[in-house]
Design a protein around this motif. Structure first.
Motif, PDB file in Angstrom:
ATOM      1  N   GLU A 241      -8.481   1.330   9.257  1.00  0.00           N
ATOM      2  CA  GLU A 241      -7.252   1.434   8.473  1.00  0.00           C
ATOM      3  C   GLU A 241      -6.645   0.053   8.268  1.00  0.00           C
ATOM      4  O   GLU A 241      -6.311  -0.629   9.233  1.00  0.00           O
ATOM      5  CB  GLU A 241      -6.242   2.338   9.185  1.00  0.00           C
ATOM      6  N   LYS A 242      -6.501  -0.369   7.019  1.00  0.00           N
ATOM      7  CA  LYS A 242      -5.915  -1.669   6.750  1.00  0.00           C
ATOM      8  C   LYS A 242      -4.402  -1.593   6.860  1.00  0.00           C
ATOM      9  O   LYS A 242      -3.773  -0.760   6.220  1.00  0.00           O
ATOM     10  CB  LYS A 242      -6.314  -2.164   5.358  1.00  0.00           C
ATOM     11  N   PRO A 243      -3.804  -2.451   7.683  1.00  0.00           N
ATOM     12  CA  PRO A 243      -2.339  -2.422   7.811  1.00  0.00           C
ATOM     13  C   PRO A 243      -1.666  -3.046   6.599  1.00  0.00           C
ATOM     14  O   PRO A 243      -2.243  -3.880   5.896  1.00  0.00           O
ATOM     15  CB  PRO A 243      -2.082  -3.259   9.066  1.00  0.00           C
ATOM     16  N   ALA A 244      -0.426  -2.637   6.369  1.00  0.00           N
ATOM     17  CA  ALA A 244       0.408  -3.219   5.323  1.00  0.00           C
ATOM     18  C   ALA A 244       1.617  -3.856   5.979  1.00  0.00           C
ATOM     19  O   ALA A 244       1.803  -3.758   7.202  1.00  0.00           O
ATOM     20  CB  ALA A 244       0.835  -2.135   4.333  1.00  0.00           C
ATOM     21  N   ALA A 245       2.425  -4.521   5.210  1.00  0.00           N
ATOM     22  CA  ALA A 245       3.665  -5.077   5.756  1.00  0.00           C
ATOM     23  C   ALA A 245       4.483  -3.952   6.377  1.00  0.00           C
ATOM     24  O   ALA A 245       4.679  -2.897   5.766  1.00  0.00           O
ATOM     25  CB  ALA A 245       4.456  -5.765   4.661  1.00  0.00           C
TER      26      ALA A 245
END
Length: 271
Positions: A241-245
């Motif tokens: 899962e790619k994190p976001a701000a």
């Protein structure tokens, strides 16, 4: 190691600053929030406190580390040996990687040898303390109070008499006061209201890693806020899962380069 670091005994003028630094050091490490700032007060009040071994680390007039020692006993039937145990060992989190904890350990181990302490026992991070000579207590026939042994239960022999010591490790009964939730809540009001984070249900241990929040993403670099620092990090290949701000992440801090995000999670206290 920082050249102008001073290792010295704690004074009453240091108390509040030491407690805040310790609170920051352990915040969200083993549970949401922490109890180690209360532990320091309990230790100072205890008849089992060993102030002649306990030390703080000072840098540019600020407390950036501390280690506290109390009496402990190894009991085998009617045979009782007095040793010491250490904890908490705390370092200002924004200064990790500068060997402050190592300086405190080396100085206090030297002091313990000088005053004739037979050995030091502790429950702590199994990947950290062996560098100072600590070994698993099971090698010496030492268990916890319930007869159990595990990697985090370690000891450091300091004289030849230690070879005759075996049995159950008993800590000061004053540590039972750490369960006084009302007192913990009252003491915590004296300090900043930091955000509590719960990573998982049950017991939480964040060994050798840290919790942070992604501030920004630029190309493949994630800028993670860790206390007052912004740390550049890449994403581990195992993280799908790619994190976001704004994402909560767990990361391995590389103090000399780009760090690595090892987990993206959701704070269970905010669901």
């Amino acid at each position: 190691m920082i050249n102008n670091l001073i290792i010295r005994p704690e004074t009453p003028d240091d108390y509040k600053e030491t407690e805040l630094m310790t609170m920051r050091s352990f915040w969200n490490k083993y549970c949401p929030g922490c109890t180690e700032h209360l532990m320091i007060r309990v230790i100072r009040e205890s008849e089992d406190y060993v102030p002649e071994l306990s030390r703080v680390a000072e840098l540019d007039g600020k407390i950036v580390g501390a280690v506290f020692y109390t009496k402990a006993w190894i009991v085998d039937g009617d045979i009782r040996h007095e040793l010491v145990t250490l904890g908490p060992l705390a370092v200002e989190p924004t200064l990790e990687g500068n060997d402050i904890g190592g300086a405190l350990m080396r100085e206090t181990i030297k002091l313990a040898k000088k005053v004739g302490v037979a050995g030091i026992v502790l429950t702590g991070e199994p990947d950290y303390y062996p560098r100072f000579g600590f070994r698993r207590c099971s090698e010496f026939g030492i268990t916890d109070i319930n007869g159990n042994t595990f990697d985090a239960l370690m000891c450091l022999p300091l004289n030849d008499d230690f070879s005759s010591i075996k049995g159950k490790m008993i800590e000061s009964t004053d540590f039972e006061k750490l369960d006084e939730e009302e007192r913990l809540n009252e003491i915590s009001k004296e300090f900043p209201a930091y955000r509590k984070v719960k990573v998982m249900d049950g017991f939480m241990q964040i060994f050798e890693q840290h919790l942070g929040v992604v501030e920004a993403v630029v190309d493949e670099i994630y800028y993670v806020r860790y206390w007052e620092k912004i740390i550049p990090a890449k994403l581990s290949e195992n993280v799908k899962e790619k994190p976001a701000a704004g994402s909560d992440v767990q990361f391995a801090w590389n103090h000399k380069g780009v760090s690595t995000i090892t987990k993206v999670f959701r704070n269970l206290l905010e669901n």
